[in-house]
Design a protein around this motif. Structure first.
Motif, mmCIF file in Angstrom:
data_model
loop_
_atom_site.group_PDB
_atom_site.id
_atom_site.type_symbol
_atom_site.label_atom_id
_atom_site.label_comp_id
_atom_site.label_asym_id
_atom_site.label_seq_id
_atom_site.Cartn_x
_atom_site.Cartn_y
_atom_site.Cartn_z
ATOM 1 N N PRO A 41 0.770 -1.522 0.190
ATOM 2 C CA PRO A 41 -0.277 0.070 0.135
ATOM 3 C C PRO A 41 0.803 1.158 -0.168
ATOM 4 O O PRO A 41 0.242 2.487 -0.571
ATOM 5 C CB PRO A 41 -0.916 -0.280 1.641
ATOM 6 N N ASP A 42 1.568 1.230 0.699
ATOM 7 C CA ASP A 42 3.184 2.343 0.682
ATOM 8 C C ASP A 42 3.124 2.440 -0.381
ATOM 9 O O ASP A 42 4.959 2.593 -0.405
ATOM 10 C CB ASP A 42 3.901 2.487 1.848
ATOM 11 N N MET A 43 2.642 2.792 -1.988
ATOM 12 C CA MET A 43 3.852 2.845 -3.013
ATOM 13 C C MET A 43 2.960 3.307 -4.092
ATOM 14 O O MET A 43 1.207 3.611 -3.733
ATOM 15 C CB MET A 43 3.525 1.111 -3.372
ATOM 16 N N ILE A 44 3.585 4.456 -4.773
ATOM 17 C CA ILE A 44 2.594 4.835 -5.550
ATOM 18 C C ILE A 44 3.248 4.967 -7.219
ATOM 19 O O ILE A 44 4.276 4.338 -7.134
ATOM 20 C CB ILE A 44 2.633 6.996 -5.194
ATOM 21 N N TRP A 45 2.809 4.583 -8.391
ATOM 22 C CA TRP A 45 2.759 4.634 -9.628
ATOM 23 C C TRP A 45 3.570 5.810 -9.971
ATOM 24 O O TRP A 45 3.132 7.167 -10.376
ATOM 25 C CB TRP A 45 2.004 4.329 -10.223
ATOM 26 N N VAL A 46 4.226 5.985 -10.254
ATOM 27 C CA VAL A 46 5.356 7.312 -11.176
ATOM 28 C C VAL A 46 5.719 7.343 -12.889
ATOM 29 O O VAL A 46 5.457 8.722 -13.483
ATOM 30 C CB VAL A 46 6.196 7.243 -10.523
ATOM 31 N N ASP A 47 5.192 6.249 -13.659
ATOM 32 C CA ASP A 47 5.431 6.233 -15.219
ATOM 33 C C ASP A 47 5.187 4.899 -15.640
ATOM 34 O O ASP A 47 4.649 3.561 -14.228
ATOM 35 C CB ASP A 47 7.591 5.592 -15.092
#
Length: 298
Positions: free
Chosen positions: A126-132
């Motif tokens: 959960p402690d991730m974000i999509w960046v590319d």
């Protein structure tokens, strides 16, 4: 749409069998992860690849939570009503939520004729974000998993795995997570995952910088996800930390964190910018409040 099965899970939403890949993550019914999941899904929904994939949220009951409320994903949520984090073994063991959830998901997936047993799963925390954007040429074949480096030869979340391979190794994943708890404590499920991959003869391919979390600029080149597990600190000053932020998300809109434009570090900037943008959305008339339900009791 709600479907019920005899295998102890409830599904909210409909799985699209035609998606190119599925972003899968496991979380508990606890506010500490509720706000993280909302940020993660916001970053996915606002990516240029959002139509290529579908989000699958695996929501397990957390026996340390103060209530039985579940927040549902906008796409598909599998709810597992049993208390997998069973305090009877001597400690609150929420780490078991992840392997139990993978077992239940893949049992369902392989049982449904319309769902591809070789479907591509991208497993996140959960402690991730999509960046590319993600190029499909990095999707591994059956029998191989690919992802961010953990050790010199092993990968860890975020990683890419086929549905059949996840099912194949998930039972040993659970067993090793239990058996390695005394030795590795909080990290037992990571070691358990690696051990079960090796014992099932799954090959591992490292994708450098697939999901970095460290403050070295070279780590961020070609990153697909950012993992914000560490304390954000620059010039000896603490800027932000995920473990301190939960009280600031107890109301909507959330309290705004440190100004991302003042950050030197790219990971810090991107994570905090996403939080500020999500708060902008929460303050707008377009905001869809996540649906909340009570934990199903069976």
């Amino acid at each position: 749409m709600e479907m019920h099965s005899p295998n102890n899970y409830t599904i909210y939403g409909t799985i699209d069998p035609n998606k190119e890949f599925y972003i899968v993550y496991s979380t508990s019914a606890h506010n500490y992860q509720n706000w993280q999941y909302e940020l993660l899904e916001y970053s996915i929904k606002n990516s240029k690849d959002k139509d290529r994939c579908q989000i699958i949220k695996l929501n397990a009951y957390d026996s340390s939570a103060k209530d039985d409320n579940f927040l549902l994903s906008e796409d598909v949520t599998f709810v597992f009503p049993d208390s997998f984090a069973d305090p009877s073994i001597g400690s609150h063991f929420a780490l078991l939520n992840k392997p139990y959830s993978f077992i239940a998901l893949t049992q369902y997936w392989l049982f449904k004729a319309k769902l591809n047993p070789n479907a591509v799963f991208i497993l996140l925390d959960p402690d991730m974000i999509w960046v590319d954007s993600i190029n499909s040429n990095i999707f591994p074949p059956l029998g191989t998993i690919a992802g961010h480096t953990w050790t010199a030869t092993d990968v860890m979340f975020p990683l890419i795995i086929r549905a059949h391979d996840l099912h194949k190794m998930s039972y040993l994943y659970l067993e090793y997570s239990l058996s390695l708890y005394d030795k590795h404590e909080y990290h037992c499920e990571m070691y358990g995952f690696t051990q079960s991959v090796k014992e099932n003869n799954l090959k591992q391919t490292i994708i450098h910088n697939f999901g970095p979390s460290w403050t070295t600029p070279d780590n961020y080149k070609n990153a697909k996800f950012f993992h914000y597990c560490q304390e954000f600190k620059e010039d000896g000053k603490k800027l932000w930390f995920k473990q301190d932020y939960t009280p600031d998300t107890n109301t909507k809109p959330w309290k705004r964190p440190y100004d991302w434009k003042l950050c030197k570090d790219k990971l810090y900037r991107d994570v905090l910018e996403q939080i500020h943008k999500l708060i902008d959305y929460q303050e707008s008339e377009l905001y869809i409040v996540p649906r909340m339900i009570k934990r199903p009791i069976k």
